[in-house]
Write a protein that holds these residues in place. Sequence first.
Motif, PDB file in Angstrom:
ATOM      1  N   PHE A 206     -28.683 -50.023  39.647  1.00 26.40           N
ATOM      2  CA  PHE A 206     -28.530 -48.615  40.039  1.00 26.40           C
ATOM      3  C   PHE A 206     -28.543 -47.877  38.701  1.00 26.40           C
ATOM      4  N   ASP A 207     -29.753 -47.539  38.262  1.00 28.16           N
ATOM      5  CA  ASP A 207     -29.901 -47.120  36.866  1.00 28.16           C
ATOM      6  C   ASP A 207     -30.444 -45.707  36.719  1.00 28.16           C
ATOM      7  N   THR A 208     -30.432 -44.944  37.810  1.00 32.14           N
ATOM      8  CA  THR A 208     -30.834 -43.535  37.689  1.00 32.14           C
ATOM      9  C   THR A 208     -29.676 -42.637  38.135  1.00 32.14           C
ATOM     10  N   ILE A 209     -28.474 -43.051  37.754  1.00 30.58           N
ATOM     11  CA  ILE A 209     -27.261 -42.300  38.123  1.00 30.58           C
ATOM     12  C   ILE A 209     -27.394 -40.850  37.663  1.00 30.58           C
ATOM     13  N   GLY A 210     -27.044 -39.936  38.547  1.00 27.03           N
ATOM     14  CA  GLY A 210     -27.049 -38.514  38.188  1.00 27.03           C
ATOM     15  C   GLY A 210     -28.373 -37.816  38.427  1.00 27.03           C
ATOM     16  N   LYS A 211     -29.432 -38.585  38.694  1.00 28.75           N
ATOM     17  CA  LYS A 211     -30.744 -37.948  38.942  1.00 28.75           C
ATOM     18  C   LYS A 211     -30.828 -37.554  40.419  1.00 28.75           C
ATOM     19  N   GLU A 212     -30.109 -36.498  40.721  1.00 23.85           N
ATOM     20  CA  GLU A 212     -29.958 -36.090  42.123  1.00 23.85           C
ATOM     21  C   GLU A 212     -31.237 -35.475  42.697  1.00 23.85           C
ATOM     22  N   ASN A 213     -32.162 -35.092  41.818  1.00 27.28           N
ATOM     23  CA  ASN A 213     -33.448 -34.597  42.331  1.00 27.28           C
ATOM     24  C   ASN A 213     -34.217 -35.732  43.018  1.00 27.28           C
ATOM     25  N   TYR A 214     -33.879 -36.985  42.654  1.00 28.62           N
ATOM     26  CA  TYR A 214     -34.483 -38.145  43.319  1.00 28.62           C
ATOM     27  C   TYR A 214     -33.625 -38.657  44.478  1.00 28.62           C
ATOM     28  N   LYS A 245     -35.306 -34.856  26.674  1.00 30.72           N
ATOM     29  CA  LYS A 245     -34.373 -34.012  25.910  1.00 30.72           C
ATOM     30  C   LYS A 245     -33.450 -33.256  26.866  1.00 30.72           C
ATOM     31  N   SER A 246     -34.035 -32.796  27.982  1.00 27.53           N
ATOM     32  CA  SER A 246     -33.249 -31.991  28.929  1.00 27.53           C
ATOM     33  C   SER A 246     -32.177 -32.799  29.664  1.00 27.53           C
ATOM     34  N   HIS A 247     -32.192 -34.135  29.508  1.00 28.93           N
ATOM     35  CA  HIS A 247     -31.127 -34.962  30.091  1.00 28.93           C
ATOM     36  C   HIS A 247     -29.864 -34.936  29.216  1.00 28.93           C
ATOM     37  N   LEU A 248     -30.014 -34.517  27.949  1.00 25.13           N
ATOM     38  CA  LEU A 248     -28.896 -34.583  27.015  1.00 25.13           C
ATOM     39  C   LEU A 248     -27.991 -33.358  27.125  1.00 25.13           C
ATOM     40  N   GLU A 249     -26.764 -33.528  26.651  1.00 21.82           N
ATOM     41  CA  GLU A 249     -25.756 -32.473  26.773  1.00 21.82           C
ATOM     42  C   GLU A 249     -26.152 -31.192  26.041  1.00 21.82           C
ATOM     43  N   TYR A 250     -26.790 -31.338  24.878  1.00 19.90           N
ATOM     44  CA  TYR A 250     -27.111 -30.140  24.090  1.00 19.90           C
ATOM     45  C   TYR A 250     -28.109 -29.233  24.812  1.00 19.90           C
ATOM     46  N   ARG A 251     -28.822 -29.796  25.794  1.00 12.79           N
ATOM     47  CA  ARG A 251     -29.738 -28.996  26.608  1.00 12.79           C
ATOM     48  C   ARG A 251     -29.128 -28.719  27.995  1.00 12.79           C
ATOM     49  N   ASN A 252     -27.822 -28.882  28.080  1.00 14.51           N
ATOM     50  CA  ASN A 252     -27.089 -28.699  29.344  1.00 14.51           C
ATOM     51  C   ASN A 252     -27.463 -29.736  30.409  1.00 14.51           C
ATOM     52  N   GLY A 253     -27.960 -30.883  29.939  1.00  8.62           N
ATOM     53  CA  GLY A 253     -28.193 -31.994  30.861  1.00  8.62           C
ATOM     54  C   GLY A 253     -26.890 -32.742  31.102  1.00  8.62           C
ATOM     55  N   LEU A 254     -26.947 -33.763  31.956  1.00  8.94           N
ATOM     56  CA  LEU A 254     -25.730 -34.508  32.290  1.00  8.94           C
ATOM     57  C   LEU A 254     -25.176 -35.268  31.097  1.00  8.94           C
ATOM     58  N   GLY A 255     -26.067 -35.819  30.257  1.00  8.11           N
ATOM     59  CA  GLY A 255     -25.616 -36.630  29.128  1.00  8.11           C
ATOM     60  C   GLY A 255     -25.218 -38.032  29.553  1.00  8.11           C
ATOM     61  N   TYR A 256     -25.180 -38.932  28.579  1.00  6.22           N
ATOM     62  CA  TYR A 256     -24.894 -40.351  28.851  1.00  6.22           C
ATOM     63  C   TYR A 256     -23.499 -40.595  29.432  1.00  6.22           C
ATOM     64  N   SER A 257     -22.531 -39.737  29.083  1.00  6.47           N
ATOM     65  CA  SER A 257     -21.142 -39.970  29.526  1.00  6.47           C
ATOM     66  C   SER A 257     -20.916 -39.666  31.000  1.00  6.47           C
ATOM     67  N   PHE A 258     -21.869 -38.994  31.632  1.00  7.67           N
ATOM     68  CA  PHE A 258     -21.737 -38.632  33.047  1.00  7.67           C
ATOM     69  C   PHE A 258     -21.416 -39.848  33.913  1.00  7.67           C
ATOM     70  N   LEU A 259     -22.030 -40.961  33.603  1.00 11.14           N
ATOM     71  CA  LEU A 259     -21.803 -42.190  34.386  1.00 11.14           C
ATOM     72  C   LEU A 259     -20.319 -42.540  34.441  1.00 11.14           C
ATOM     73  N   LEU A 260     -19.658 -42.481  33.291  1.00 16.09           N
ATOM     74  CA  LEU A 260     -18.234 -42.851  33.231  1.00 16.09           C
ATOM     75  C   LEU A 260     -17.330 -41.705  33.685  1.00 16.09           C
ATOM     76  N   ASP A 261     -17.686 -40.479  33.310  1.00 18.01           N
ATOM     77  CA  ASP A 261     -16.797 -39.335  33.574  1.00 18.01           C
ATOM     78  C   ASP A 261     -16.858 -38.839  35.015  1.00 18.01           C
ATOM     79  N   SER A 262     -18.037 -38.927  35.633  1.00 19.86           N
ATOM     80  CA  SER A 262     -18.211 -38.341  36.972  1.00 19.86           C
ATOM     81  C   SER A 262     -18.560 -39.352  38.057  1.00 19.86           C
ATOM     82  N   PHE A 263     -19.468 -40.293  37.735  1.00 20.11           N
ATOM     83  CA  PHE A 263     -19.926 -41.215  38.773  1.00 20.11           C
ATOM     84  C   PHE A 263     -18.855 -42.233  39.140  1.00 20.11           C
ATOM     85  N   ILE A 264     -18.143 -42.758  38.146  1.00 17.07           N
ATOM     86  CA  ILE A 264     -17.091 -43.752  38.435  1.00 17.07           C
ATOM     87  C   ILE A 264     -15.977 -43.150  39.312  1.00 17.07           C
ATOM     88  N   PRO A 265     -15.488 -41.930  39.013  1.00 13.25           N
ATOM     89  CA  PRO A 265     -14.514 -41.310  39.933  1.00 13.25           C
ATOM     90  C   PRO A 265     -15.077 -41.133  41.351  1.00 13.25           C
TER      91      PRO A 265
END
Length: 291
Positions: A206-214, A245-265
């Motif tokens: 399950f490796d596209t966590i956070g890609k809700e457009n899919y 680039k738009s996946h990263l935090e500096y572009r207001n994307g989810l960023g890599y930490s989303f998996l731990l911070d949002s998906f796990i809860p």
Amino acid sequence: MMINGITYMHEHTTINLSEVKNTEDCQLDVFSETVKEYKKLYEKGVRNIIDVTNFGMGRNIPYVQKVAEKTGMNIIFSTGFYQEEFYPIQVFRKTREQLAEQMIAEIIEGIKGTNAKADIIGEIGTSYNKWTDTERKVFEAVVIAHKETNKPITTHTSIGTLGHEQVVFFKENKVDLNKVVIGHVDLTGDADYILQMLREGVYVEFDTIGKENYMPDRTRAEILKKIQNAGYIDRVFLSMDITRKSHLEYRNGLGYSFLLDSFIPLLHSYGITDKSIEKMLIKNPLTFMNN
């Protein structure tokens, strides 16, 4: 090979698919931002990144080594050929034996004259609902390289299609399914489809966590609950497959930490246990990479 801690099993520290996708966003080469995010991951307990960028995907070994050096992250390199749309011309010209030799050399000798050696074969892909002749040649080359080196195999399914066909292919070619992970299965949105693969003995991602457009993350959580109930959670990995680039935090994307911070809860709220989460993030990757 691996150290302890959390593993993201399917990522790209840097990647460039911009020519084919016709957008600069797909050239992920913002070094300082990646370093910042990997450092943040490290603070949260992530220790390993399986980097599945290979031939034709803009692989840049010195770049990734510098990221590893600056962040303390253990980054695992891969070898292989992605999917037909992105193949370099040599993939069409070479025989499967020549392609296998190329991968074996990257595992045994090192990648592109560097001291980095590939520890996983992938991501190797099939196209959307279609398995081309050249993709089949690549998969056959991978079987040769795998049997020679015993390195695990990680695949790409386009929007989750042809996962079953990939499993059948590996079975027919007498590949130990304990050494195979089928990628992007969460994009099927279909628990039964995924459970059928798990019963065959492969791992799934399950490796596209956070890609809700899919696919909505709630659907991912529902399916993972069914997998937990069926007793197959020790065959599942989690990752985000960040490629833009738009996946990263500096572009207001989810960023890599989303998996731990949002998906796990979110998983907790669906009744996925701490034990299951520990398996998906820590134990399963270690077992897979070391077996």
